[in-house]
Design a protein around this motif. Sequence first.
Motif, short mmCIF file in Angstrom:
data_model
loop_
_atom_site.label_atom_id
_atom_site.label_comp_id
_atom_site.label_asym_id
_atom_site.label_seq_id
_atom_site.Cartn_x
_atom_site.Cartn_y
_atom_site.Cartn_z
N PHE A 190 1.58 6.77 -9.31
CA PHE A 190 2.82 6.54 -8.57
C PHE A 190 2.83 5.16 -7.93
O PHE A 190 3.87 4.50 -7.86
N ALA A 191 1.68 4.72 -7.44
CA ALA A 191 1.60 3.39 -6.83
C ALA A 191 1.96 2.32 -7.85
O ALA A 191 2.65 1.33 -7.52
N GLU A 192 1.54 2.50 -9.10
CA GLU A 192 1.88 1.54 -10.15
C GLU A 192 3.38 1.49 -10.41
O GLU A 192 3.90 0.46 -10.85
N LEU A 193 4.06 2.59 -10.13
CA LEU A 193 5.52 2.63 -10.31
C LEU A 193 6.27 2.07 -9.11
O LEU A 193 7.50 2.03 -9.10
N GLY A 194 5.53 1.64 -8.09
CA GLY A 194 6.16 1.03 -6.94
C GLY A 194 6.61 2.01 -5.86
O GLY A 194 7.46 1.67 -5.03
N VAL A 195 6.01 3.20 -5.87
CA VAL A 195 6.39 4.21 -4.88
C VAL A 195 5.90 3.81 -3.49
O VAL A 195 4.80 3.29 -3.33
N ILE A 210 -5.67 14.29 -8.09
CA ILE A 210 -4.84 13.82 -6.99
C ILE A 210 -4.92 12.30 -6.86
O ILE A 210 -3.89 11.62 -6.73
N ARG A 211 -6.13 11.75 -6.94
CA ARG A 211 -6.27 10.29 -6.86
C ARG A 211 -5.55 9.61 -8.02
O ARG A 211 -4.89 8.57 -7.84
N ALA A 231 10.65 14.89 -6.84
CA ALA A 231 9.71 16.00 -7.02
C ALA A 231 9.59 16.31 -8.51
O ALA A 231 10.04 17.35 -8.99
N ALA A 232 9.00 15.38 -9.24
CA ALA A 232 8.89 15.51 -10.69
C ALA A 232 7.55 14.95 -11.15
O ALA A 232 6.93 14.14 -10.44
N PRO A 233 7.08 15.36 -12.32
CA PRO A 233 5.83 14.79 -12.85
C PRO A 233 5.93 13.28 -13.00
O PRO A 233 7.02 12.74 -13.25
N VAL A 234 4.80 12.62 -12.85
CA VAL A 234 4.80 11.16 -12.85
C VAL A 234 5.38 10.59 -14.15
O VAL A 234 6.03 9.54 -14.13
N GLU A 235 5.21 11.30 -15.27
CA GLU A 235 5.70 10.77 -16.54
C GLU A 235 7.23 10.76 -16.61
O GLU A 235 7.81 10.07 -17.44
N TRP A 236 7.90 11.52 -15.76
CA TRP A 236 9.35 11.51 -15.72
C TRP A 236 9.90 10.45 -14.76
O TRP A 236 11.07 10.06 -14.85
N CYS A 237 9.06 10.01 -13.84
CA CYS A 237 9.57 9.30 -12.67
C CYS A 237 10.01 7.87 -12.96
O CYS A 237 10.91 7.36 -12.29
N ASP A 238 9.38 7.21 -13.91
CA ASP A 238 9.74 5.82 -14.17
C ASP A 238 11.23 5.72 -14.51
O ASP A 238 11.94 4.87 -13.97
N ARG A 239 11.72 6.62 -15.38
CA ARG A 239 13.14 6.61 -15.75
C ARG A 239 14.02 6.91 -14.54
O ARG A 239 15.05 6.26 -14.32
N LEU A 240 13.62 7.88 -13.73
CA LEU A 240 14.42 8.24 -12.56
C LEU A 240 14.46 7.10 -11.54
O LEU A 240 15.51 6.79 -10.98
N MET A 286 0.84 -1.20 0.00
CA MET A 286 0.00 0.00 0.00
C MET A 286 0.88 1.25 0.00
O MET A 286 1.88 1.31 0.72
N THR A 287 0.54 2.22 -0.81
CA THR A 287 1.28 3.47 -0.88
C THR A 287 0.80 4.44 0.19
O THR A 287 -0.39 4.76 0.26
N ASN A 288 1.71 4.89 1.03
CA ASN A 288 1.36 5.88 2.04
C ASN A 288 1.23 7.26 1.40
O ASN A 288 1.81 7.52 0.34
N VAL A 289 0.50 8.14 2.07
CA VAL A 289 0.33 9.51 1.60
C VAL A 289 0.68 10.47 2.73
O VAL A 289 0.17 10.35 3.85
N GLY A 290 1.58 11.41 2.43
CA GLY A 290 1.97 12.42 3.40
C GLY A 290 1.58 13.80 2.93
O GLY A 290 1.11 13.99 1.80
N LEU A 291 1.79 14.79 3.80
CA LEU A 291 1.48 16.18 3.48
C LEU A 291 2.74 17.04 3.56
O LEU A 291 3.49 16.94 4.54
#
Length: 282
Positions: free
Chosen positions: A251-256, A244-245, A175-184, A1-6
């Motif tokens: 991000f959860a699909e990317l394993g965050v 937001i959802r 701290a990047a858009p989700v479309e960039w994150c898979d590569r990072l 489960m992916t946690n969510v913070g503020l």
Amino acid sequence: MTNVGLGLPIADLESLLAWARLADEGPFSTLGLLDRLVYDNPEPLVTLAAIAGATTRIRVQTEVLLAPLRSTALLAKQAATLDRISGGRFTLGLGVGGRVDDHLAADTDIRTRGRRLDEQMSQMRRIWSGLPLDTEVGPIGPKPFRPGGPEVLFGAFRPPALERVARWGDGFLCAAPVEWCDRLFRTVRESWSAAGRSGTPRLVAQVNVALGSTVDSARRNIADYYGKDAPWVVDRLLTTPEQIRDAVAAFAELGVDEVMLYCWSPDIGQVGKLADVVGGEL
């Protein structure tokens, strides 16, 4: 489960403890706070120490602290202290800082900030382990709550900086858009494996959010903070529950492991609105 913070807003310092107490009662896992020197924001380590004392379960996190601006031994002592008094609820998110005025104010060389951070991490790991700093300086306390020091995340974008996660850290704050994150994320995981690290790096994502009538206020605060880079950031502000959802799910699909929803409006009503979005109740 992916946690969510503020991520806590910086526009109203006096409201932060009320934000923290309310978030501590909700579904959120972590409270984050950004860092600048030449700006009207609270100093994060001081502020998070107060927040840790005002809460009971939620984690506190720098997002990210600009380590090269600080004295290494003092930073190690402050981080260990916060880790200790929070009962291990502290995560030290670190970055190098790219704004010239911050480095001018700290009298540090922006051109060598990456090399300085590597040197700082070597020294801080030594300090947190309880070893003498060098042949002339003995151990520097206090002993951290977490063996070896608090959890350390690095915020970065370029490959040399991403490799720092495997050398010195426990995970990566993106701290990047989700479309960039898979590569990072793939780069971080590959560096982790190549370094022979066991397990996997902790992955944390950050997105900027604002809901309801506070959206315009949030956009103004972003514009003031980011200056010439503001249009790029403002355009990516998430302003509806659906956005937001969808971002949390992507991000959860990317394993965050965790998604930080960074709030740019000081309206404390955002805590309840965001709790509803992520499935909690306040």
